[in-house]
Design a protein around this motif. Structure first.
Motif, PDB file in Angstrom:
ATOM      1  N   ASP A  23       0.810  -0.912   0.026  1.00 30.23           N
ATOM      2  CA  ASP A  23       0.405   0.568  -0.323  1.00 30.23           C
ATOM      3  C   ASP A  23       0.750   1.072  -0.521  1.00 30.23           C
ATOM      4  O   ASP A  23       0.342   1.554  -0.489  1.00 30.23           O
ATOM      5  CB  ASP A  23      -1.304  -0.154   1.365  1.00 30.23           C
ATOM      6  N   ILE A  24       2.112   1.667   0.165  1.00 27.14           N
ATOM      7  CA  ILE A  24       3.254   2.295   0.596  1.00 27.14           C
ATOM      8  C   ILE A  24       3.225   2.689  -0.819  1.00 27.14           C
ATOM      9  O   ILE A  24       3.544   4.424  -1.212  1.00 27.14           O
ATOM     10  CB  ILE A  24       3.963   1.824   1.929  1.00 27.14           C
ATOM     11  N   GLN A  25       3.564   1.375  -1.302  1.00 27.60           N
ATOM     12  CA  GLN A  25       4.679   1.700  -2.525  1.00 27.60           C
ATOM     13  C   GLN A  25       3.844   2.705  -3.409  1.00 27.60           C
ATOM     14  O   GLN A  25       3.668   3.154  -4.843  1.00 27.60           O
ATOM     15  CB  GLN A  25       5.203   0.588  -2.925  1.00 27.60           C
ATOM     16  N   SER A  26       2.203   1.537  -3.269  1.00 28.77           N
ATOM     17  CA  SER A  26       1.237   2.203  -4.563  1.00 28.77           C
ATOM     18  C   SER A  26       0.907   3.122  -4.139  1.00 28.77           C
ATOM     19  O   SER A  26       0.933   4.173  -5.216  1.00 28.77           O
ATOM     20  CB  SER A  26       0.221   1.163  -4.533  1.00 28.77           C
ATOM     21  N   ALA A  27       0.848   3.555  -2.660  1.00 28.13           N
ATOM     22  CA  ALA A  27      -0.117   5.069  -2.472  1.00 28.13           C
ATOM     23  C   ALA A  27       1.149   6.484  -2.883  1.00 28.13           C
ATOM     24  O   ALA A  27       0.644   7.257  -3.308  1.00 28.13           O
ATOM     25  CB  ALA A  27       0.170   4.970  -1.489  1.00 28.13           C
ATOM     26  N   ALA A  28       2.312   6.052  -2.556  1.00 28.93           N
ATOM     27  CA  ALA A  28       3.978   6.770  -3.267  1.00 28.93           C
ATOM     28  C   ALA A  28       3.466   6.510  -4.603  1.00 28.93           C
ATOM     29  O   ALA A  28       3.764   8.255  -5.597  1.00 28.93           O
ATOM     30  CB  ALA A  28       4.732   6.099  -2.478  1.00 28.93           C
ATOM     31  N   LYS A  29       3.281   6.183  -5.842  1.00 29.75           N
ATOM     32  CA  LYS A  29       3.217   6.263  -7.159  1.00 29.75           C
ATOM     33  C   LYS A  29       2.361   7.075  -7.413  1.00 29.75           C
ATOM     34  O   LYS A  29       1.750   8.160  -8.274  1.00 29.75           O
ATOM     35  CB  LYS A  29       3.408   4.519  -7.789  1.00 29.75           C
ATOM     36  N   LEU A  30       0.973   6.828  -6.571  1.00 28.09           N
ATOM     37  CA  LEU A  30      -0.310   7.710  -6.887  1.00 28.09           C
ATOM     38  C   LEU A  30      -0.132   8.912  -6.173  1.00 28.09           C
ATOM     39  O   LEU A  30      -0.515  10.089  -7.831  1.00 28.09           O
ATOM     40  CB  LEU A  30      -1.346   7.068  -6.250  1.00 28.09           C
ATOM     41  N   ASN A  47      -0.377   8.607   4.011  1.00 30.99           N
ATOM     42  CA  ASN A  47      -0.097   8.219   5.365  1.00 30.99           C
ATOM     43  C   ASN A  47      -0.458   7.489   6.137  1.00 30.99           C
ATOM     44  O   ASN A  47      -0.014   6.057   7.037  1.00 30.99           O
ATOM     45  CB  ASN A  47      -0.536   9.706   6.054  1.00 30.99           C
ATOM     46  N   VAL A  48      -1.954   7.269   5.904  1.00 33.07           N
ATOM     47  CA  VAL A  48      -2.783   5.872   6.537  1.00 33.07           C
ATOM     48  C   VAL A  48      -1.453   4.504   6.444  1.00 33.07           C
ATOM     49  O   VAL A  48      -1.721   3.957   7.420  1.00 33.07           O
ATOM     50  CB  VAL A  48      -3.958   5.739   5.761  1.00 33.07           C
ATOM     51  N   ALA A  49      -1.229   4.321   5.128  1.00 35.75           N
ATOM     52  CA  ALA A  49      -0.572   2.881   5.541  1.00 35.75           C
ATOM     53  C   ALA A  49       0.726   2.880   5.555  1.00 35.75           C
ATOM     54  O   ALA A  49       1.133   1.985   6.026  1.00 35.75           O
ATOM     55  CB  ALA A  49       0.433   3.128   3.263  1.00 35.75           C
ATOM     56  N   LYS A  50       1.541   4.312   5.791  1.00 36.89           N
ATOM     57  CA  LYS A  50       2.473   4.554   6.848  1.00 36.89           C
ATOM     58  C   LYS A  50       2.044   3.671   8.617  1.00 36.89           C
ATOM     59  O   LYS A  50       2.700   3.244   9.087  1.00 36.89           O
ATOM     60  CB  LYS A  50       3.229   5.750   6.587  1.00 36.89           C
ATOM     61  N   LEU A  51       0.693   4.760   8.704  1.00 36.75           N
ATOM     62  CA  LEU A  51       0.425   4.283  10.026  1.00 36.75           C
ATOM     63  C   LEU A  51       0.641   2.819  10.472  1.00 36.75           C
ATOM     64  O   LEU A  51       0.331   2.076  11.364  1.00 36.75           O
ATOM     65  CB  LEU A  51      -0.707   5.059   9.995  1.00 36.75           C
ATOM     66  N   ALA A  52      -0.353   2.517   9.356  1.00 35.51           N
ATOM     67  CA  ALA A  52      -1.191   0.456   9.665  1.00 35.51           C
ATOM     68  C   ALA A  52       0.559  -0.055   9.433  1.00 35.51           C
ATOM     69  O   ALA A  52       0.530  -1.092   9.906  1.00 35.51           O
ATOM     70  CB  ALA A  52      -1.355   0.292   8.131  1.00 35.51           C
ATOM     71  N   LEU A  53       1.556  -0.019   8.641  1.00 30.84           N
ATOM     72  CA  LEU A  53       2.714  -0.621   8.784  1.00 30.84           C
ATOM     73  C   LEU A  53       3.811  -0.462  10.065  1.00 30.84           C
ATOM     74  O   LEU A  53       3.724  -1.755  10.616  1.00 30.84           O
ATOM     75  CB  LEU A  53       3.727  -0.071   7.986  1.00 30.84           C
ATOM     76  N   ALA A  54       2.874   0.283  10.454  1.00 25.53           N
ATOM     77  CA  ALA A  54       3.301   0.623  12.565  1.00 25.53           C
ATOM     78  C   ALA A  54       2.885  -0.214  13.032  1.00 25.53           C
ATOM     79  O   ALA A  54       3.641  -1.010  13.581  1.00 25.53           O
ATOM     80  CB  ALA A  54       3.583   1.952  12.271  1.00 25.53           C
ATOM     81  N   ARG A  55       1.509   0.272  12.375  1.00 27.99           N
ATOM     82  CA  ARG A  55       0.725  -1.151  13.405  1.00 27.99           C
ATOM     83  C   ARG A  55       1.073  -2.392  12.999  1.00 27.99           C
ATOM     84  O   ARG A  55       1.247  -3.502  13.877  1.00 27.99           O
ATOM     85  CB  ARG A  55      -1.009  -1.110  12.982  1.00 27.99           C
ATOM     86  N   ALA A  56       0.968  -2.836  12.196  1.00 28.82           N
ATOM     87  CA  ALA A  56       1.401  -4.402  12.053  1.00 28.82           C
ATOM     88  C   ALA A  56       2.896  -4.671  12.579  1.00 28.82           C
ATOM     89  O   ALA A  56       3.486  -5.714  12.793  1.00 28.82           O
ATOM     90  CB  ALA A  56       1.965  -4.157  10.559  1.00 28.82           C
ATOM     91  N   LEU A  57       3.892  -3.674  12.797  1.00 34.70           N
ATOM     92  CA  LEU A  57       5.320  -4.178  13.836  1.00 34.70           C
ATOM     93  C   LEU A  57       5.284  -4.219  14.930  1.00 34.70           C
ATOM     94  O   LEU A  57       5.691  -4.405  15.655  1.00 34.70           O
ATOM     95  CB  LEU A  57       6.649  -2.922  12.882  1.00 34.70           C
ATOM     96  N   GLY A  58       3.817  -3.806  14.966  1.00 36.70           N
ATOM     97  CA  GLY A  58       3.734  -3.398  16.882  1.00 36.70           C
ATOM     98  C   GLY A  58       4.428  -2.234  17.342  1.00 36.70           C
ATOM     99  O   GLY A  58       4.282  -2.406  18.958  1.00 36.70           O
TER     100      GLY A  58
END
Length: 494
Positions: A409-416, A470-481
């Protein structure tokens, strides 16, 4: 007889003790939108109004969108930063408060299971007055007075019971202890869910604010086009159709602005609900999260980090340990239980005419003809153990998927973001060119109307792409705990 009864009661009560279990829950997002909003933001709003958290807690799916409000609304406008919002959420979010209560519940169950392993002491004091008729018992002798008494007996006594060997009770206590640790870890994991929910709600309000700014600029541009059309019509160089078309475009922008402001107010209410702010409190956002690329993240390394830091994984592991202990407890139910009971007291007709007495009893008891019950308990416990292991294994894969999904999602959103930003520039250039042509009388204002629509769409897509990134980066932080502790690093870029 009294001591024997206590022994039987103790043996039955301790052999039937059981450990507690746990349940699960779900995660966050945000509220409804109008057709003018881009789909990503519209979906985010809808999700926020039905937000929840998934982490094995007892709170319901709607808990993380609620809160406990403390204090009253203050006069003036409250400045609210992203950090302030998350800190408020960590104090007052309903999901976290309920999960903290679940920890207390698990702690209480752990203490309940500990008691069978500890000495139990009780005390009693009694006075008994009695009169006996010997004749009623068939005791009759010449010269014997059949009525004895009245007389009294005073008894002050303390009773002690203690399990010496009870494997089943020990394993039940260990299972309850693991359940408590699991509940505590789940409460810590809930803090990440609060950070994700509140952060998402805050980012959505930022997107709404950007949307209002964009529509306001579009309204100003539309007003310029309307003034040009009116001037051209008054000069006789443009038909009435151009004026009507420009008026429709202007009014559409006015409607879009009304809708955008309404969405912002509703999303601010949703944000206030998640952090415990009074809904009457007026506040403004002070943080505008910029676009910063987050790259050079290795998926495998991120997954290994998540395995070490995700609290919900550790909570699932505690569930497996608890189920294992309960399985052993079910098997150990058939093992003999050794216990001790005794009492000591002072008994006599009066406290001044009494003497100390005591009893001491050691007992070994075991179920003999309870094969079906024992086997049934073993099978139930074994099934629960297999379920706990399967859930843990599946959750590991879920964490792996969460990490990979977030990175994609981060990669896709950055391109978007890059693409939509270019579209905004091109749409603005096309709109300027169309306005110049209309002003020069080279064409009517239909191209202007079309260019305005394209500019609005480009702005919507750009705002949506920024929000998604930004949400995808926040979701990554959640995924990493690490959403609660390191959200700034991810939203600000590394």
């Amino acid at each position: 007889m009294l001591s024997l009864g206590f022994c039987l009661f103790l043996a039955c009560g301790l052999s039937q003790a059981q450990g507690p279990g746990r349940q699960t829950t779900q995660t966050p997002a945000s509220g409804p939108s109008t057709a003018t909003n881009s789909s990503a933001i519209a979906n985010a709003q809808q999700n926020l109004y039905t937000a929840s958290g998934q982490n094995g807690a007892q709170p319901t799916q709607d808990s993380f969108k609620g809160s406990v409000v403390t204090g009253k609304a203050t006069e003036g406008v409250l400045d609210l930063s992203l950090d302030d919002a998350i800190q408020r959420g960590l104090r007052q979010n309903l999901g976290l408060i309920l999960q903290t209560s679940s920890v207390k519940n698990a702690a209480g169950q752990r203490l309940e299971e500990l008691q069978p392993l500890l000495p139990t002491v009780t005390a009693s004091a009694s006075i008994e007055v009695e009169q006996i008729n010997l004749a009623a018992f068939g005791i009759k002798f010449p010269g014997l007075v059949p009525i004895i008494g009245p007389f009294q007996v005073v008894d002050f006594r303390a009773y002690l019971t203690q399990n010496l060997v009870n494997v089943s009770a020990l394993k039940n206590y260990l299972a309850a202890k693991h359940n408590f640790q699991g509940a505590r870890l789940t409460a810590e994991d809930a803090r990440d869910l609060v950070a994700l929910t509140v952060g998402n709600a805050y980012l959505l309000c930022i997107a709404d604010t950007a949307r209002i700014e964009a529509v306001t600029a579009e309204l100003a541009t539309s007003k310029v086009s309307l003034d040009q059309a009116v001037a051209a019509h008054d000069a006789g160089t443009s038909p009435k159709l151009d004026v009507l078309r420009a008026q429709v475009d202007y009014q559409n922008e006015e409607q879009s602005l009304i809708s955008a402001k309404n969405n912002l107010e509703k999303d601010k209410l949703a944000l206030a609900r998640t952090i415990g702010l009074p809904l009457e409190q007026v506040f403004r956002l002070t943080d505008l999260v910029p676009f910063q690329v987050l790259d050079n993240v290795d998926p495998q390394a991120a997954f290994q980090q998540a395995l070490k830091t995700r609290k919900d994984l550790k909570a699932y592991a505690e569930q497996v340990k608890s189920a294992s202990d309960e399985k052993t407890s079910a098997w150990a139910y058939q093992i003999p239980v050794a216990s001790f009971s005794g009492d000591y007291g002072d008994i006599g007709t009066t406290p001044g005419h009494s003497h100390g007495t005591f009893t001491a009893t050691g007992q070994v008891s075991a179920p003999i003809l309870q094969i079906a019950k024992t086997r049934g308990q073993e099978q139930v416990a074994d099934a629960q153990y297999e379920q706990a292991r399967a859930k843990l294994s599946d959750q590991v894969q879920q964490v792996n998927q969460d990490v990979h999904d977030s990175l994609l999602d981060i990669q896709s959103a950055a391109k978007l973001v890059e693409s939509t930003h270019s579209n905004v520039d091109l749409a603005n250039e096309a709109l300027s060119e169309a306005q110049q042509r209309f002003h020069a009388g080279v064409s009517d204002n239909l191209p202007v109307s079309q260019a305005q629509s394209q500019t609005e769409q480009a702005n919507d897509q750009y705002i949506s792409a920024l929000y998604q990134h930004n949400v995808a980066k926040l979701a990554l932080a959640r995924a990493l705990g690490v959403a609660q502790s390191n959200y700034k690093d991810y939203l600000g870029g590394k």
